[in-house]
Every structure is written in structure tokens, then in C-alpha cells.
Design an enzyme around this catalytic site. Structure first.
Site, PDB file in Angstrom:
ATOM      1  N   ALA A  74      14.832 -26.091  43.438  1.00 53.15           N
ATOM      2  CA  ALA A  74      13.593 -26.383  43.366  1.00 53.15           C
ATOM      3  C   ALA A  74      13.028 -26.954  44.729  1.00 53.15           C
ATOM      4  CB  ALA A  74      13.528 -27.906  42.307  1.00 53.15           C
ATOM      5  N   ALA A 203      18.827 -25.159  39.034  1.00 55.28           N
ATOM      6  CA  ALA A 203      20.163 -25.134  38.167  1.00 55.28           C
ATOM      7  C   ALA A 203      21.013 -26.424  37.995  1.00 55.28           C
ATOM      8  CB  ALA A 203      20.928 -23.801  38.521  1.00 55.28           C
ATOM      9  N   HIS A 204      21.084 -27.059  39.061  1.00 53.39           N
ATOM     10  CA  HIS A 204      22.109 -28.204  39.188  1.00 53.39           C
ATOM     11  C   HIS A 204      21.400 -29.474  38.407  1.00 53.39           C
ATOM     12  CE1 HIS A 204      21.043 -30.840  42.569  1.00 53.39           C
ATOM     13  NE2 HIS A 204      20.081 -29.996  42.973  1.00 53.39           N
ATOM     14  N   CYS A 329      17.524 -39.565  47.640  1.00 51.89           N
ATOM     15  CA  CYS A 329      17.206 -39.297  49.235  1.00 51.89           C
ATOM     16  C   CYS A 329      16.777 -40.370  49.844  1.00 51.89           C
ATOM     17  CB  CYS A 329      16.008 -38.282  49.250  1.00 51.89           C
ATOM     18  SG  CYS A 329      15.931 -37.074  47.855  1.00 51.89           S
TER      19      CYS A 329
END
Ligand code: PLP
Length: 387
Positions: A74, A203-204, A329
Site C-alpha cells: 500500500a 496483501a498483508h 510506526c
């Protein structure tokens, strides 16, 4: 039997579904070909697998497969959308609108464009985390080329009113990008119903592997032009050069197919678990504030501030449950999350916040364990605290 540690941080990443891994495995070994090789069976097999995956991803979004560009995730999709539109439409105008609660993968490319002379509006949000549509309307000018608003927030799970934003953006002739990394695969999402022109996914975040994602790019009504940010062999219709990550792409396709088939049941189950978690915590503890709207929210998200305790001490005390304070993050730094600040949380309550991200493999038993554990640690920290 309860197995520790418990993972409840599914906004940061999700485990690969065993069915997805199974689908990927042959593409590492016997079907390892380069999907761009046109002269032999190895290449054809890889290409066929990637095209099958493209159809599955497209179908999850209500798109056609020619509108899907595979990327590394992304972050890359957001960069390609924002920088690619900026370059392709620079002569039409130099104004971009986004929201101050976006992921860094959207905010930072916008800031870079700002430094290069673009005008960027960072819309504020209401205390429930939602954007103000009147403010969006009044921010839009003749030079606005792109509006980028995320589908679901990765910290507080708030769902933005994409359908209304899509209508406004379309009326004014600007393009609409959404970072849908947290939404796609978890809630119904249709690019045509929502008037979305570009959408990023990873995807993750949907039980697929790390390092692969996609960008949806509309091809008609209107046809979106996009400049590449990675040049080379001209893969992905020239929009993303580099040998395709075929095992990853196959994994993304399989993960998307499973989400499409199981999303309705899964989100009902996760919402029930999420509500059980919240009710357990509020039954045991006073001084709990939910961050963000409880109605316009992902079914698997809970973000809570515990007055009088510090999020990092809470996480340390909990130990055997994987959770996050603020965004993943930001949690390496001591800065309070920009999202919690944007919804009006004071620094102390922002620091006292925990994000719970439930997923496909969490159980009721795990939720009950987390309720008891969090309760015990909050009580202990409050007893120790002088305030
Ligand atoms: C996880 C996430 C990203 C980054 O995705 P990667 O595939 O890890 O690069 C971007 N935006 C949102 C909203 C996310 O949750």
C-alpha cells in the site's frame, strides 16, 4: 487451551492464511518462471497465475482486471497514485486535498509535492474522526486535481463517507484516491458505487504475504492517466516496471478470493468479539474513553484511552498480548499519535491509548483473557499512580 502470546494487532499486519500459503508454494519452486518470459512454458504458467490473481483482486473491488496494477504494497500504491497523478495532471492544476489523519504513506508524498510547489489542503476531522463534507466542498477549487481520503483509519478504525466524497469529487471534476488498506477485504467496497478513481490495498492486511499490494486505476468514466514512478522494462502496462512477484501476487489473489467469500460472516463474528472486548473492559473499569466513532467503524477495531495510565507501561505490563499504542510506526517514538491529536485527545489521554486489532484467528477465549489481563494491569498502574 489458550496459547500465548496472543496476537491482537491486525491493523499492523495479519498472519498468512494457511490456504494462501498453500496456493503460493508451487510458484517458488516448480512454477518459478518470470511472468514476462514469452518463449516457454515457465513464463506462460507464471503469467497465467498472475492474471488469475488480477481477476480475483478486481472482483473484490467491483473493478475489471485491466484496472489492477500490482505493487510492493500500500505504501508504493499510495506513492504511485499521488505522485503519478500529480505528474500526469500538472498542467490542469496544482492543488491536492487530503486529511490530517491519513497514513504517512499518503501524508509524506503530499508533503513532498508541497515542497515542490503544489498547494495541499490537509482537512481537519470532527472529534469522531470523520471529515467535514462542507469543508471538503469549500476547499475544492478549479485547480484541485486530486482528493485523497482513506477508507478506514489504521489507528481508530473510523470509516470515512466515501460515497459522499466520491459524489462531490466527481461533480467538481477532480479525481478521488482512497487508501483502502484497512478496508478492502474487511468491509464491502465497490469502486463504481463509490465513484473511486484510484484505490490502494496491501496483501498483508488481508491474510496475504508482506511485500505485495495493488493499485486500482480507473480506465473508463473517466479514464485516469498516471505517470509511473518506477521505470524499466514496462511491466504492468508501463505503470510499474520490475519482474512481477508471482508467488506474492498469487497469494494476494487467493487472499482476496477468501475475503470475498467469507467477509460477511467474518465481520459479524469480529464485531461480536470487539463488542465483547469493549463490554468486558467497561464492566470492569471506569475512566475508559473510546477513540473515534463507534458507528462508522471497522468491525475489528477498538481504540481506547485509559485515564491515569501510560500506554507504554500498560503494554509492558500486559506482555503476553501483542497490542499497539498509537500507530505501529509511531510507537517507536514518544510522540503522541497524530490521529488521536487530530480528534482532539490531549497528550496524556493520547499516550494512554491502546489499539486492539482483532482478526480471523482470534477466539472468544482470547478476548476474555485480554479483558482480564488489561483490567488487572490498569488497576495495578492506577493504584501505583499518585494522581
Ligand atoms: C498498512 C497500511 C499501509 C502500508 O501498507 P504496506 O503494504 O505495509 O506498505 C498504508 N496505509 C494504511 C491505511 C495501512 O494500514
Amino acid at each position: 487451551m489458550l496459547k500465548l502470546p496472543i496476537y491482537m494487532d491486525c491493523h499492523a499486519s495479519t498472519p498468512v492464511d494457511p490456504r494462501v500459503l498453500e496456493a503460493m508454494l508451487p510458484y517458488f519452486t516448480e512454477r518459478f518462471g518470470n511472468a514476462a518470459s514469452r518463449t516457454h512454458r515457465f513464463g506462460w504458467e507464471a503469467e497465467e497465475a498472475a492474471e488469475g490473481a488480477r481477476k480475483k483482486v478486481a472482483s473484490l473491488l467491483g473493478a475489471s482486471s485491466r484496472e489492477i496494477v500490482f505493487t510492493s504494497g500500500a505504501t508504493e500504491s499510495d506513492n504511485l497514485a499521488i505522485k503519478g497523478i500529480a505528474e500526469a495532471y500538472r498542467d490542469r492544476g496544482r492543488h491536492i486535498i487530503t486529511v490530517c489523519t491519513e497514513h504517512a504513506a499518503v501524508l509524506d508524498p503530499c508533503r513532498r509535492l508541497e515542497a515542490q510547489g503544489w498547494r495541499v489542503t490537509f482537512l481537519s476531522v470532527h472529534p469522531d474522526g470523520l471529515v467535514d463534507l462542507d469543508r471538503l466542498r469549500s476547499a475544492m477549487g478549479h485547480d484541485t486535481v486530486l482528493v485523497s481520503v482513506m477508507a478506514a483509519n489504521n489507528e481508530v478504525g473510523v470509516l470515512q463517507p466515501l460515497a459522499q466524497i466520491g459524489t462531490i469529487t466527481r461533480e467538481r471534476g477532480a479525481l478521488f484516491h482512497t487508501d483502502a488498506a484497512q478496508a478492502i477485504g474487511r468491509i464491502p467496497f465497490d469502486v463504481n458505487a463509490l465513484n473511486i478513481d484510484l484505490a490502494s490495498l496491501s496483501a498483508h492486511k488481508l491474510y496475504g504475504p508482506k511485500g505485495v499490494g495493488a493499485l486500482y486505476v480507473r480506465r473508463k468514466n473517466p479514464k485516469v492517466s498516471l505517470a509511473a514512478i518506477i521505470d524499466g522494462g514496462g511491466h504492468e502496462r508501463g505503470l510499474r516496471s520490475g519482474t512481477p512477484n508471482v508467488p506474492g501476487i498469487v497469494g494476494l489473489g487467493c487472499a482476496a478470493e477468501i475475503c470475498g467469500a467469507e467477509m460477511a460472516d467474518e465481520s459479524r463474528r469480529l464485531q461480536a468479539l470487539r463488542d465483547r472486548l469493549l463490554h468486558g473492559l467497561t464492566r470492569n473499569l471506569a475512566g475508559i474513553d473510546v477513540n473515534g466513532s463507534m458507528t462508522d467503524r471497522l468491525p475489528n477495531n477498538l481504540n481506547v484511552s485509559f485515564a491515569g495510565v501510560e500506554g507504554e507501561s500498560l503494554l509492558m505490563g500486559i506482555g503476553d498480548v501483542a497490542l499497539s499504542s498509537g500507530s505501529a510506526c509511531a510507537s517507536a517514538t514518544a510522540k503522541p499519535s497524530h490521529v488521536l491529536k487530530a480528534i482532539g485527545r490531549e497528550d496524556d489521554l493520547a499516550h494512554a491509548s491502546i489499539r486492539f486489532g482483532l482478526g480471523r484467528f482470534n477466539t472468544e477465549e482470547e478476548v476474555d483473557y485480554v479483558v482480564e489481563k488489561v483490567t488487572a494491569v490498569v488497576r495495578r498502574l492506577r493504584d501505583m499512580s499518585p494522581v
